[in-house]
Design a protein around this motif. Sequence first.
Motif, PDB file in Angstrom:
ATOM      1  N   LEU A  66       0.939  -0.998   0.188  1.00 46.62           N
ATOM      2  CA  LEU A  66       0.070  -0.235  -0.077  1.00 46.62           C
ATOM      3  C   LEU A  66       0.897   1.467  -0.039  1.00 46.62           C
ATOM      4  N   SER A  67       2.019   1.332   0.652  1.00 48.43           N
ATOM      5  CA  SER A  67       2.957   2.421   0.868  1.00 48.43           C
ATOM      6  C   SER A  67       3.440   2.839  -0.705  1.00 48.43           C
ATOM      7  N   MET A  68       3.779   1.635  -1.471  1.00 50.37           N
ATOM      8  CA  MET A  68       4.350   1.840  -2.769  1.00 50.37           C
ATOM      9  C   MET A  68       3.223   2.414  -3.549  1.00 50.37           C
ATOM     10  N   ILE A  69       1.952   1.941  -3.539  1.00 52.81           N
ATOM     11  CA  ILE A  69       0.768   2.147  -4.605  1.00 52.81           C
ATOM     12  C   ILE A  69       0.419   3.531  -3.967  1.00 52.81           C
ATOM     13  N   CYS A  70       0.284   3.918  -2.956  1.00 52.95           N
ATOM     14  CA  CYS A  70      -0.280   5.132  -2.433  1.00 52.95           C
ATOM     15  C   CYS A  70       0.863   6.470  -2.392  1.00 52.95           C
ATOM     16  N   GLY A  71       1.796   5.971  -2.382  1.00 51.29           N
ATOM     17  CA  GLY A  71       3.063   6.897  -2.331  1.00 51.29           C
ATOM     18  C   GLY A  71       3.202   7.359  -0.738  1.00 51.29           C
ATOM     19  N   THR A  72       2.913   6.854   0.289  1.00 52.06           N
ATOM     20  CA  THR A  72       3.084   7.044   1.466  1.00 52.06           C
ATOM     21  C   THR A  72       4.565   7.150   1.814  1.00 52.06           C
TER      22      THR A  72
ATOM     23  N   VAL B 121       2.841   4.124   8.289  1.00 55.04           N
ATOM     24  CA  VAL B 121       1.865   5.192   7.993  1.00 55.04           C
ATOM     25  C   VAL B 121       0.785   4.946   6.939  1.00 55.04           C
ATOM     26  N   LEU B 122      -0.143   4.203   7.354  1.00 60.56           N
ATOM     27  CA  LEU B 122      -1.265   3.512   6.416  1.00 60.56           C
ATOM     28  C   LEU B 122      -2.217   4.767   5.831  1.00 60.56           C
ATOM     29  N   PRO B 123      -2.369   4.875   4.514  1.00 56.64           N
ATOM     30  CA  PRO B 123      -3.432   5.673   4.005  1.00 56.64           C
ATOM     31  C   PRO B 123      -4.818   5.671   4.603  1.00 56.64           C
ATOM     32  N   GLU B 124      -5.678   6.633   4.452  1.00 56.82           N
ATOM     33  CA  GLU B 124      -7.204   6.237   4.517  1.00 56.82           C
ATOM     34  C   GLU B 124      -7.796   5.291   3.739  1.00 56.82           C
ATOM     35  N   THR B 125      -8.739   4.451   4.250  1.00 55.86           N
ATOM     36  CA  THR B 125      -9.340   3.789   3.193  1.00 55.86           C
ATOM     37  C   THR B 125      -9.905   4.317   2.045  1.00 55.86           C
ATOM     38  N   GLU B 126     -10.404   5.181   2.115  1.00 57.57           N
ATOM     39  CA  GLU B 126     -11.102   5.965   0.923  1.00 57.57           C
ATOM     40  C   GLU B 126      -9.882   6.138  -0.263  1.00 57.57           C
ATOM     41  N   TYR B 127      -8.641   6.535   0.271  1.00 61.61           N
ATOM     42  CA  TYR B 127      -7.576   7.048  -0.597  1.00 61.61           C
ATOM     43  C   TYR B 127      -6.958   5.770  -1.051  1.00 61.61           C
ATOM     44  N   SER B 128      -6.848   4.703  -0.329  1.00 65.95           N
ATOM     45  CA  SER B 128      -6.455   3.607  -0.793  1.00 65.95           C
ATOM     46  C   SER B 128      -7.144   2.748  -2.023  1.00 65.95           C
ATOM     47  N   ILE B 129      -8.488   2.947  -1.726  1.00 75.37           N
ATOM     48  CA  ILE B 129      -9.300   2.691  -2.890  1.00 75.37           C
ATOM     49  C   ILE B 129      -9.163   3.463  -4.055  1.00 75.37           C
ATOM     50  N   GLN B 130      -9.080   4.695  -3.789  1.00 76.14           N
ATOM     51  CA  GLN B 130      -8.900   5.619  -5.088  1.00 76.14           C
ATOM     52  C   GLN B 130      -7.597   5.338  -5.736  1.00 76.14           C
ATOM     53  N   CYS B 131      -6.580   5.026  -5.078  1.00 78.80           N
ATOM     54  CA  CYS B 131      -5.275   4.792  -5.784  1.00 78.80           C
ATOM     55  C   CYS B 131      -5.029   3.225  -6.370  1.00 78.80           C
ATOM     56  N   LEU B 132      -5.826   2.371  -5.906  1.00 81.54           N
ATOM     57  CA  LEU B 132      -5.991   0.983  -6.483  1.00 81.54           C
ATOM     58  C   LEU B 132      -6.725   1.022  -7.763  1.00 81.54           C
ATOM     59  N   GLU B 133      -7.801   1.914  -7.542  1.00 86.43           N
ATOM     60  CA  GLU B 133      -8.640   2.002  -8.904  1.00 86.43           C
ATOM     61  C   GLU B 133      -8.065   2.730  -9.881  1.00 86.43           C
ATOM     62  N   ASN B 134      -7.190   3.801  -9.736  1.00 91.97           N
ATOM     63  CA  ASN B 134      -6.492   4.369 -10.701  1.00 91.97           C
ATOM     64  C   ASN B 134      -5.453   3.551 -11.156  1.00 91.97           C
ATOM     65  N   VAL B 135      -4.847   2.575 -10.549  1.00 94.84           N
ATOM     66  CA  VAL B 135      -3.755   1.458 -11.086  1.00 94.84           C
ATOM     67  C   VAL B 135      -4.463   0.608 -12.073  1.00 94.84           C
ATOM     68  N   LEU B 136      -5.706   0.263 -11.774  1.00104.38           N
ATOM     69  CA  LEU B 136      -6.217  -1.095 -12.399  1.00104.38           C
ATOM     70  C   LEU B 136      -6.780  -0.207 -13.761  1.00104.38           C
ATOM     71  N   GLU B 137      -6.967   1.037 -13.654  1.00101.25           N
ATOM     72  CA  GLU B 137      -7.390   2.027 -14.712  1.00101.25           C
ATOM     73  C   GLU B 137      -6.295   1.942 -16.004  1.00101.25           C
ATOM     74  N   GLN B 138      -5.233   2.005 -15.473  1.00102.86           N
ATOM     75  CA  GLN B 138      -3.943   2.212 -16.448  1.00102.86           C
ATOM     76  C   GLN B 138      -3.406   0.691 -16.698  1.00102.86           C
ATOM     77  N   CYS B 139      -3.915  -0.426 -16.317  1.00 98.53           N
ATOM     78  CA  CYS B 139      -3.421  -1.534 -16.437  1.00 98.53           C
ATOM     79  C   CYS B 139      -3.975  -2.162 -17.975  1.00 98.53           C
ATOM     80  N   ASP B 140      -3.193  -2.890 -18.568  1.00 98.64           N
ATOM     81  CA  ASP B 140      -3.669  -3.618 -19.865  1.00 98.64           C
ATOM     82  C   ASP B 140      -4.016  -5.025 -19.552  1.00 98.64           C
TER      83      ASP B 140
END
Length: 777
Positions: free
Chosen positions: A469-475, A480-499
């Motif tokens: 999560l620190s790698m995906i969210c850039g913490t 220092v764990l990100p908020e759950t909503e922010y984690s969801i947002q970052c993970l969704e952005n990653v999946l949008e960019q994947c082939d």
Amino acid sequence: MTNEQCLIFKSILNGCSHGRGESANVSMEDLVLNMVLPLSMAGSMIVYSQEKDQAVRPLVANDRAFNNITEIVTGSSADGLALPQVTNIKGDKFNVEGPDENVNYVFSALIVDQNKKRAFARTESQQSPAGFTRLHFNENWHDKRTSKFPAERLQNNIVLDSRTYLDNEGYILRSKLVWCLRTSLHLFVHNQEKELKEFRCRVGSVPKIRFSHHGPAITVDREDTVLRIIVSTDYVVSLPCPRWPEEASEWFKRKRVWPEQDIVTTIIKGGCHIVPKTHKLGNDPREFIFSFSVCEKILAHSLSTNQKRCYMLLKFLFKYNLDKVKRGLTTYYCKMTLFWLCERIPLSKWREDNPLECLMWLLSDLKGYLQVHHLPNYFIPKRNMIDHLSTASVQACLRDIENVLKDPLSIILELTENHRFCWFSRDVSLKKMLQPLLSEGIYTQNMPRMYVLQYLSVMLDKGEIYLALSMICGTESCEVLPETEYSIQCLENVLEQCDEGDDIVCVKGLLANIYHQRAEECVKSGNKRYGEKYKRISLQTYQEILQDVGHHIWIYSAYYDLLYACGSCHILLRHFLSVVHPQAKGKHSVLFTSGMYTAITPHSFLTVHPSIFNFTEESVIPSTAYILFKVILAYSKTDVNVNALESEHNLMIHWREAISLLEKWVVYKCQLFPEKNDDFMLYLVGMTRMMAGDINKGCDHFQAAVEYTSSFSKIEFGMTNVKEEVPTLETQSKRRYHPYRQSKNFHQKQKLHNANKLFSELRFRNGEFHIKPYIHY
């Protein structure tokens, strides 16, 4: 460090560079170094050092006591420059090396001051090498302020035996003073018995204790014989020198870009310490050294995470390559090189995307000091820290550094084969994973993302949710764990960019798990409508990947958590049966492969069974055991027709037989290969026995877990009020449970009972239940 500084992985996963909107512009070499030692993991070591820094405590705090002694933790474990935990592998053997600690016992009453009349002694450095001094005893010290400590002064060894540690000229003899100081520390100096008790209370096993002398320190090496963890601590006695020494006056007048002036002022006001150590080429019994260990800790805390990470890479290279043949260099010289370099190079040039360049700076500077055979001390430059090294040793060190300078990255990857950081499994080779990334001739846009996704999958398989999560969210830190909503947002952005060809199963599994956590958060806050919405989204996400889970069986664990929370126990059981069915194309053998872990962390505690979370707030357990536990829970809640399921699959097992399977699995695993969480396995078996109504057997397993480790009874060293029901150290030593010791008849029993009979309930085949020689912990 701000979040904007921690963007390498986030930008690569999102398909853009640092704010420029184009493909991630980072070299392959720098990307590989970021995977070897992620910046967020270096940040977690800073959090660890802050915890150590809070360990400063007065050993004797009574105002009427003469010997006011303070314990200060210094060294790399307290200044944030320690290497993360490293697993050293040699064939089938291994040990885990933790950060070293330095404990400094400061005798606050024995002040060394040149001008203070009430001081214990004064420094005289004229006849000593630079950085060293003699201590001249203050003859009037006995008579000063006698009214404040009348009784204590008469009883104290340092007062009564003052003549024993003085020579004819009134100079203090180093070794004899040390003997008096350590005698005064008789309640606090660590001996064999105390180390055994303290280690057993902390870890829950009997360690091997080795004492040795390392310069002025007593070095204690503790090796846990079960977990194979090695921790080393140096205990040093010292005297306070509150006035900044004249020998180091040049330091605060220096022109530099680091440190800032307020830090310099703070260090000057704090002074330094006097440690009983002589020059390595000298034999003067009256010689002491100026120690700036506390000053170095303040300086280290002012470094950026990027600077610390580059030093850790140098330290990793030095410890396992440059210092492989002991020639006299130490990691302390690497720290001095870092301080000198930070004075010249502005902070803006130490970036996350250029770790290789920064590492080359450090190696080149260290090489330059060796070439002139002069490495100045950071506080007292006149002191040459390597003047004791022979010319032959210096030349040999130079050759080693030159070899590393040619290709440091390949050497680091080679070292990771036998010296692996704690977030890498012993059955996963980082070299094999990342070598193709360096050997590729064409740099494509998708290549970095493909390897980062593969890296994330390995981390999640091991239960390293913090790191992923620190790698995906850039913490800035894994702690220092990100908020759950922010984690969801970052993970969704990653999946949008994947082939389509990207390996996103683990990322989707993590997203589905966090959807479930968000659902539980909504329910707890009273928003049940949004809770049900996130549960449906989580379930839908799991359904998309169930056919592609493969060996990432921790996803099954999280999926079963959701099904159990939704009350869909019959779906859980049917899925489990489909996985272990003989016609499931080998999936049942994958399910019971070692090395797949489920992390119970603050990011998933909302979704685990309450009995497990109440037992421990954080744990990493094999997914196989957790899946079996969830299946047994489902049996206790389901109203499905058992006979119908049996006729459909012909391998349905009754509830007690499922518990028996879990019990046999735990015993078999404990006997074949030891791991640090077998106590947790025993707890799971006890819980299932209690649910089945087997109270006596459940209590037996709980007792075995308590006797296996003291973590259950929360025993702390030095506690005086221990409850009667909690086993004492004496009873633990007599009734200790060792699941790793194979019974004399174990191999004979294995021959008599093959794997088919042992696990007949689930149609196991001989060899399918196989524990690899290397597993995650």
